[in-house]
Design an enzyme around this catalytic site. Structure first.
Site, PDB file in Angstrom:
ATOM      1  N   LYS A 291      -0.680  11.488 -11.517  1.00 33.81           N
ATOM      2  CA  LYS A 291      -0.977  11.160 -10.120  1.00 33.81           C
ATOM      3  C   LYS A 291      -1.402  12.443  -9.431  1.00 33.81           C
ATOM      4  CE  LYS A 291       0.665   8.623  -6.111  1.00 33.81           C
ATOM      5  NZ  LYS A 291      -0.106   9.429  -5.217  1.00 33.81           N
TER       6      LYS A 291
ATOM      7  N   GLU B 297     -10.357  10.862  -7.316  1.00 34.38           N
ATOM      8  CA  GLU B 297      -9.658  11.828  -6.479  1.00 34.38           C
ATOM      9  C   GLU B 297     -10.464  13.105  -6.350  1.00 34.38           C
ATOM     10  OE1 GLU B 297      -7.140  10.003  -5.844  1.00 34.38           O
ATOM     11  OE2 GLU B 297      -5.821  11.341  -4.732  1.00 34.38           O
TER      12      GLU B 297
HETATM   13  S1  IVH Z   1      -4.985   4.238  -9.045  1.00 39.40           S
HETATM   14  C1  IVH Z   1      -5.103   0.659  -5.807  1.00 39.40           C
HETATM   15  N1  IVH Z   1      -4.599   6.440 -10.335  1.00 39.40           N
HETATM   16  O1  IVH Z   1      -2.791   7.974  -5.262  1.00 39.40           O
HETATM   17  C2  IVH Z   1      -4.964   2.106  -5.881  1.00 39.40           C
HETATM   18  N2  IVH Z   1      -4.498   6.521  -7.987  1.00 39.40           N
HETATM   19  O2  IVH Z   1      -0.708   6.991  -3.527  1.00 39.40           O
HETATM   20  C3  IVH Z   1      -5.274   2.513  -7.252  1.00 39.40           C
HETATM   21  N3  IVH Z   1      -4.076   8.731  -7.079  1.00 39.40           N
HETATM   22  O3  IVH Z   1      -4.901   6.175  -3.167  1.00 39.40           O
HETATM   23  C4  IVH Z   1      -5.153   3.920  -7.381  1.00 39.40           C
HETATM   24  N4  IVH Z   1      -3.993   9.792  -8.992  1.00 39.40           N
HETATM   25  O4  IVH Z   1      -5.894   8.217  -4.275  1.00 39.40           O
HETATM   26  C5  IVH Z   1      -4.669   5.870  -9.123  1.00 39.40           C
HETATM   27  N5  IVH Z   1      -4.323   8.303 -11.639  1.00 39.40           N
HETATM   28  C6  IVH Z   1      -4.387   7.749 -10.445  1.00 39.40           C
HETATM   29  C7  IVH Z   1      -4.210   8.493  -9.262  1.00 39.40           C
HETATM   30  C8  IVH Z   1      -4.266   7.824  -8.038  1.00 39.40           C
HETATM   31  C9  IVH Z   1      -3.923   9.915  -7.671  1.00 39.40           C
HETATM   32  C10 IVH Z   1      -4.026   8.515  -5.632  1.00 39.40           C
HETATM   33  C11 IVH Z   1      -5.059   7.537  -5.129  1.00 39.40           C
HETATM   34  C12 IVH Z   1      -4.286   6.530  -4.354  1.00 39.40           C
HETATM   35  C13 IVH Z   1      -3.006   7.245  -4.101  1.00 39.40           C
HETATM   36  C14 IVH Z   1      -1.857   6.296  -3.859  1.00 39.40           C
END
Ligand code: IVH
Length: 668
Positions: A115, A173
């Site tokens: 993340k 991101e």
């Molecule tokens: S999937 C429906 N995968 O975390 C949202 N998000 O706290 C699907 N983020 O808005 C997001 N790394 O900007 C996804 N490997 C990852 C991620 C990630 C960072 C961010 C993303 C999201 C936020 C949510």
């Protein structure tokens, strides 16, 4: 109910203010962790009190306010956020929810990813050409940042390879490497511009520059982790396969991905990433766990905030790096000077930390602290925040070095160091405003004289207006004086005056504790009273007599002796004893055995005691107090406006009752 509504309103107001600073001014005033924490508090409160949810609550919106400068873009499908968990149980609950949708025995693959702590963006490719880029905005409408996105080297302007769909929406991101963030701050400092507090804010600020030339100079990176539109590519059945295909088209993906079959494998991945977390040159705040099958994802769908097929498993950190903003020197109740470091807030073990005590002169010197240093914070014993070390001496020269002051920061008296214990003190006593405030807060606090309603804010105001200069003044306080203070109306002033009138009778132990003699806490105060019994004898005790009490050493004995050697202190105690009756526990014990081992319930308002005072007396007499009347209750003691239900129940159960007047006869 009213309280909950108030709490919700307060939280909303706070969050909206932080939103404005963050999204509209690009100047966050709290950390992301703190923001997340507040939002989750609001979310949970609203979950339990659904009637208070309003359409304009921050929980009902996914992303941020939109900045005026950029053109708006409506997303093809909402850019949602992720549900969070901080422990494995949270994941197991998520898994259970998912499994309810399907056959329990169905094997489910989970795609686990890092993340990344950056800014979510959406890129649209048409026939392989980048044509549109947007921020998340409020989740439905974002900002057109195409010119800025085009300057990011890792974003392909054109996709390469075969089978490129007609229209493809890539989501991912934008972030900044830690090393580039430090470099950028250094440059900003040299050109006398405001620095960023962390890489995420640096990335956000850089991405939302009106002038893309500035964005181009900032070293931003893009990684994709998802998609919106994926038309014509239905034969890629899993999320993992789709990301691999992205990579073949030239889109950057993170290699740290793992397909896991169950929670054991997931937890193992989480642990391993957590161990390596600080070795990555970019910030991550957890892992994201996604159901890998696109078919299952579609079946699960989403609610208005989160997809039901993914969850973020966040790290609870034990240590965090942050930036030192200031060191303030606090003057304690007994004049001890304590340096306190203030830094950009960080979330450690689930709590928001923004300051840490530096203990003494020695610890400042050892750390060789300068303003703007990057510091490593830990919570000792997982509770007390502590600066462990300076991570990287700040890259900017000529920053203010932290030095211990020579004079009291409040009253300017020269500070004196005790060579034995190395404690530095202001010896001005009640002349020093800081000590006066704290001494009076302590004097009237719950375990001391216990004047309900007379909190620190009111005391400070009374001191400022010169109405309160020492504890005796409180007995001459009038309703009209109180009503001239901020936010004090008739009712509150009356309550305070009544609370003052109530302190007619308190234990001698409370008085000794209230005086605030250095190192004399409740335990020592009790020992002194048990030993000397009478106030007179305590005032006139010699150091030797005091020292002979088990648990009182030379230092405390000297403190007590010194305190009563000062004429004004003796006068204070004498004047107080004209106003209040100080009883000794033994005095009561002798007269009453009737309360020993009895289960007692109190109800109503008492005139000659505060409720806690009476409770303390009864406990000293061996009673056991409980809140409600039951068949096990031995006695119900009632004051004015007693709860009729308790009296009724006691009568029904044939339990003895006792009025305050009769009680007074028994214990005095
Ligand atoms: S999937 C429906 N995968 O975390 C949202 N998000 O706290 C699907 N983020 O808005 C997001 N790394 O900007 C996804 N490997 C990852 C991620 C990630 C960072 C961010 C993303 C999201 C936020 C949510």
């Amino acid at each position: 109910m009213k309280l909950i509504k108030k709490k919700i309103d307060k939280l909303r107001k706070k969050i909206l203010k932080y939103d404005y600073f963050y999204h509209s001014l690009d100047q966050p005033i709290i950390s992301d962790a703190e923001y997340d924490y507040l939002l989750s508090q609001l979310y949970n409160l609203e979950l339990k009190n659904k009637e208070f949810i309003t359409a304009d609550s921050p929980t009902q919106r996914v992303g941020s306010n939109l900045i005026e400068k950029f053109k708006k873009i409506v997303h093809f499908s909402p850019m949602l956020s992720l549900e969070n968990t901080f422990d494995l149980n949270g994941f197991l609950e998520f898994e259970n929810r998912v499994k309810k949708f399907f056959d329990k025995n169905r094997l489910i693959n989970f795609c686990c990813e890092l993340k990344i702590d950056g800014i979510a963006v959406s890129l649209i490719y048409e026939k392989g050409i980048l044509v549109r880029a947007a921020t998340r905005g409020d989740g439905y409408i974002g900002e057109n940042i195409i010119d800025n996105i085009r300057t990011i080297k890792s974003v392909p302007l054109e996709l390469k390879g075969v089978s490129i769909p007609k229209r493809l929406e890539v989501r991912g991101e934008v972030f900044m490497l830690k090393s580039d963030f430090l470099e950028l701050n250094k440059e900003l400092y040299v050109s006398k511009k405001k620095s960023f507090s962390n890489p995420r804010n640096a990335a956000a600020g850089s991405l939302r520059q009106i002038n893309p030339k500035i964005t181009a100079k900032r070293k931003l990176i893009f990684i994709c982790h998802g998609y919106g539109l994926f038309k014509g590519m239905e034969y890629f059945r899993s999320h993992y396969e789709r990301l691999i295909q992205f990579s073949k088209w030239g889109l950057p993906i993170n290699q740290e991905m793992l397909i896991c079959k169950n929670h054991v494998e997931i937890f193992d991945f989480y642990k391993k990433i957590e161990e390596r977390r600080y070795f990555f040159n970019f910030n991550i705040d957890g892992i994201v766990i996604k159901i890998d099958s696109v078919e299952l994802q579609k079946k699960l769908g989403s609610n208005n905030k989160f997809p039901r097929w993914a969850i973020a498993f966040k790290f609870i950190s034990k240590e965090e790096i942050t930036k030192l903003r200031d060191v303030k020197f606090q003057v304690g109740r007994t004049g001890i000077i304590t340096p306190v470091a203030y830094f950009d807030p960080v979330c450690i073990s689930g709590a928001i930390i923004r300051k840490a005590s530096l203990y003494n002169k020695n610890s400042i010197e050892k750390l060789n602290l300068h303003i703007n240093d990057f510091i490593l914070i830990r919570r000792s014993g997982d509770v007390i925040p502590k600066i462990v070390s300076v991570i990287k001496k700040n890259c900017f020269k000529n920053q203010k070095k932290i030095l211990f002051p020579v004079f009291c920061p409040v009253c300017n008296s020269r500070l004196i160091e005790n060579k034995e214990d190395k404690i530095i003190r202001c010896h001005a006593g009640l002349i020093c405003n800081a000590q006066k405030k704290k001494a009076l807060h302590h004097f009237f606090s719950k375990n001391a004289l216990n004047v309900t309603g007379l909190g620190p804010k009111i005391i400070n105001e009374l001191i400022k207006k010169n109405i309160l200069t020492n504890p005796i003044d409180i007995f001459y306080l009038t309703k009209s004086q109180l009503q001239k203070l901020d936010k004090i109306k008739e009712k509150k002033s009356l309550n305070i005056i009544n609370a003052i009138l109530k302190i007619k009778k308190i234990s001698l132990k409370r008085l000794i504790f209230a005086l605030g003699i250095p190192s004399v806490g409740e335990v020592i105060a009790r020992k002194i009273v048990i030993n000397f019994k009478k106030l007179d004898r305590i005032i006139n005790a010699t150091i030797l007599e005091l020292e002979s009490i088990n648990g009182i050493g030379k230092e405390i004995a000297t403190n007590i002796f010194n305190y009563f050697s000062i004429l004004s202190n003796r006068e204070l105690v004498t004047r107080l004893s004209d106003k209040i009756y100080f009883f000794e526990s033994s005095e009561i014990n002798l007269k009453n055995k009737s309360f020993f081992n009895k289960r007692i319930v109190l109800t109503g308002k008492f005139i000659s005691f505060s409720r806690s005072e009476l409770a303390e007396i009864l406990i000293e007499l061996g009673a056991k107090l409980s809140n409600s009347v039951s068949k096990n209750t031995d006695l119900l003691i009632y004051g004015k406006k007693a709860g009729s239900s308790k009296i009724f129940k006691a009568t029904e159960l044939k339990i003895k009752t006792l009025s305050e007047t009769k009680l007074n006869l028994l214990i005095k």
